[in-house]
Scaffold this motif. Structure first.
Motif, short mmCIF file in Angstrom:
data_model
loop_
_atom_site.label_atom_id
_atom_site.label_comp_id
_atom_site.label_asym_id
_atom_site.label_seq_id
_atom_site.Cartn_x
_atom_site.Cartn_y
_atom_site.Cartn_z
N SER A 32 0.68 -1.40 0.01
CA SER A 32 -0.10 -0.24 -0.03
C SER A 32 1.09 1.53 -0.23
CB SER A 32 -0.72 -0.45 1.10
OG SER A 32 0.09 -0.64 2.78
N PHE A 34 1.65 5.51 -0.42
CA PHE A 34 0.92 7.48 -0.57
C PHE A 34 1.13 8.00 -0.60
CE2 PHE A 34 -2.49 5.10 1.77
CZ PHE A 34 -2.06 3.50 2.58
N TYR A 36 1.81 12.36 0.19
CA TYR A 36 1.16 13.39 0.54
C TYR A 36 2.04 14.16 0.21
CZ TYR A 36 -0.77 10.16 4.53
OH TYR A 36 -0.91 9.80 5.31
N LEU A 46 -2.60 13.86 2.73
CA LEU A 46 -3.38 12.65 1.44
C LEU A 46 -3.27 13.40 0.34
CD1 LEU A 46 -3.14 9.65 0.95
CD2 LEU A 46 -5.34 9.64 2.77
N TYR A 51 -2.73 0.88 -4.49
CA TYR A 51 -2.71 -0.41 -3.82
C TYR A 51 -2.36 -1.52 -4.73
CZ TYR A 51 -4.54 2.14 0.45
OH TYR A 51 -4.91 2.97 1.16
N LEU A 88 5.64 14.06 -0.37
CA LEU A 88 6.29 12.95 0.52
C LEU A 88 5.82 10.68 0.08
CD1 LEU A 88 5.45 13.97 3.33
CD2 LEU A 88 8.20 13.81 2.86
N GLY A 92 2.91 1.46 3.42
CA GLY A 92 2.64 0.63 4.90
C GLY A 92 3.39 -0.77 4.63
N ASN A 96 0.56 -4.26 10.49
CA ASN A 96 0.56 -2.91 11.72
C ASN A 96 0.27 -1.22 11.31
OD1 ASN A 96 2.25 -1.50 11.20
ND2 ASN A 96 3.55 -2.38 12.13
N TYR A 97 -0.93 -0.74 12.28
CA TYR A 97 -1.04 0.81 11.05
C TYR A 97 0.28 1.66 11.06
CZ TYR A 97 -5.21 -0.83 12.74
OH TYR A 97 -6.27 -2.21 12.79
N GLN A 98 1.36 1.12 10.59
CA GLN A 98 2.97 2.56 10.47
C GLN A 98 2.85 2.72 9.09
OE1 GLN A 98 6.52 1.85 12.16
NE2 GLN A 98 5.78 0.25 13.82
N LEU A 99 3.59 3.50 8.98
CA LEU A 99 3.70 4.18 7.62
C LEU A 99 5.21 4.34 7.60
CD1 LEU A 99 1.01 6.89 6.42
CD2 LEU A 99 1.42 4.63 5.74
N TRP A 101 8.26 6.20 5.89
CA TRP A 101 8.19 7.26 4.81
C TRP A 101 9.42 7.92 4.62
CZ3 TRP A 101 4.11 10.56 4.56
CH2 TRP A 101 2.77 10.98 5.89
N SER B 31 -6.69 4.88 16.15
CA SER B 31 -5.15 4.55 16.05
C SER B 31 -4.42 6.13 16.21
CB SER B 31 -4.99 4.15 14.74
OG SER B 31 -4.96 2.83 14.45
N PHE B 33 -1.18 8.59 15.80
CA PHE B 33 0.70 8.67 15.91
C PHE B 33 1.48 10.18 16.43
CE2 PHE B 33 0.16 4.72 12.79
CZ PHE B 33 -0.84 4.71 12.96
N TYR B 35 3.93 11.89 15.76
CA TYR B 35 6.05 12.30 14.53
C TYR B 35 6.44 13.56 15.01
CZ TYR B 35 3.97 9.23 11.12
OH TYR B 35 3.37 7.69 10.44
N LEU B 43 10.53 13.24 8.92
CA LEU B 43 9.74 13.02 9.59
C LEU B 43 9.57 11.21 10.41
CD1 LEU B 43 7.01 13.49 10.04
CD2 LEU B 43 5.65 12.53 7.86
N LEU B 45 8.29 8.65 12.79
CA LEU B 45 7.52 8.56 13.58
C LEU B 45 8.33 8.11 15.39
CD1 LEU B 45 5.12 7.05 14.65
CD2 LEU B 45 5.80 4.38 13.44
N TYR B 48 3.26 5.02 18.56
CA TYR B 48 1.90 4.94 18.11
C TYR B 48 1.30 4.02 19.01
CZ TYR B 48 1.61 0.59 15.42
OH TYR B 48 1.42 -0.55 14.80
N PHE B 96 -5.45 5.79 9.17
CA PHE B 96 -4.84 4.75 7.92
C PHE B 96 -5.39 4.84 7.32
CE2 PHE B 96 -1.45 2.16 6.84
CZ PHE B 96 -1.24 1.55 4.86
N GLN B 98 -2.93 8.05 7.33
CA GLN B 98 -2.48 8.73 8.23
C GLN B 98 -3.23 10.42 8.27
OE1 GLN B 98 0.89 8.12 9.59
NE2 GLN B 98 0.41 6.06 10.27
N TYR B 99 -4.35 11.36 8.87
CA TYR B 99 -4.51 12.95 8.58
C TYR B 99 -3.74 13.48 9.79
CZ TYR B 99 -7.62 10.21 5.30
OH TYR B 99 -8.39 9.83 4.60
#
Lengths: 111, 109
Positions: A32, A34, A36, A46, A51, A88, A92, A96-99, A101, B31, B33, B35, B43, B45, B48, B96, B98-99
């Motif tokens: 996944s 993204f 930004y 975003l 995907y 940016l 994914g 888990n939900y981490q990105l 970068w 969720s 996060f 940063y 950036l 992290l 989280y 997710f 992320q905003y």
């Protein structure tokens, strides 16, 4: 090798041209991705997610994903001075939900 | 994004002082996060949470940093004692993908 890599730029493009931003990734990220946009002094926003292999279009923006070559691109058509920002790339991480970068590419659109 | 609120927006403090940054989330996003962003390091992290539980705090620089999420929509990031190298913009983000909130610009003198 970093997990997500971008050329820091700056990338200078004349107004009205196509701006092409690239990002490569390692095997350690999930599928996944993204894009930004971050204006100076502002928070990341975003603008595109992708995907599946191939192209995804949204207005003047097209995201391209090539899993075989492990790169993801963002094309901005008819680029405007207001597109000048840092872009940016994020991927994914599995389970888990981490990105993860990239460092970001600074784009300058010249009138 | 108006759904993620951070306070204060700017903080200037002296080395050694305690700093508390706050984040309020859009309801229903489970969720959160934290940063940190600098020119040199980009950036990063810090930590989280998922469903109020800290999942990964490996990015927290050292024991001077701590974070809590006492309920589903609110979190704090505390730095005690603060140091000049902590100067950065601190973002809170939710969900997710992320905003991001507007960020807190921290300057430690």
């Amino acid at each position: 090798q970093k997990e997500v890599e971008q050329n820091s730029g700056p990338l200078s493009v004349p107004e009205g041209a196509i701006a092409s931003l690239n990002c490569t990734y390692s095997d350690r990220v999930s599928q996944s991705f993204f894009w930004y946009r971050q204006y100076s002094g502002k928070s990341p926003e975003l603008i595109m997610s992708i995907y599946s292999n191939g192209d995804k279009e949204d207005g003047r923006f097209t995201a391209q994903l090539n899993k075989a070559s492990q790169y993801v691109s963002l094309l901005i058509r008819d680029s405007q001075p207001s597109d000048s920002a840092t872009y940016l790339c994020a991927a994914g991480r599995d389970s888990n939900y981490q990105l993860i970068w990239g460092a970001g590419t600074k784009l300058i659109i010249k009138p | 994004d108006a759904g993620v609120i951070q306070s204060p927006r700017h903080e200037v403090t002296e080395m050694g002082q305690e700093v508390t940054l706050r984040c309020k989330l859009i309801s229903g996003h489970n969720s959160l996060f934290w940063y940190r962003q600098t020119m040199m390091r980009g950036l990063e992290l810090l930590i989280y949470f998922n469903n109020n539980v800290p999942i990964d705090d490996s990015g927290m620089p050292e024991d001077r940093f701590s974070a809590k999420m006492p309920n589903a929509s609110f979190s704090t990031l505390k730095i005690q004692p603060s140091e000049p190298r902590d100067s950065a913009v601190y973002f809170c983000a939710s969900s997710f993908p992320q905003y991001f909130g507007p960020g807190t610009r921290l300057t430690v003198l």
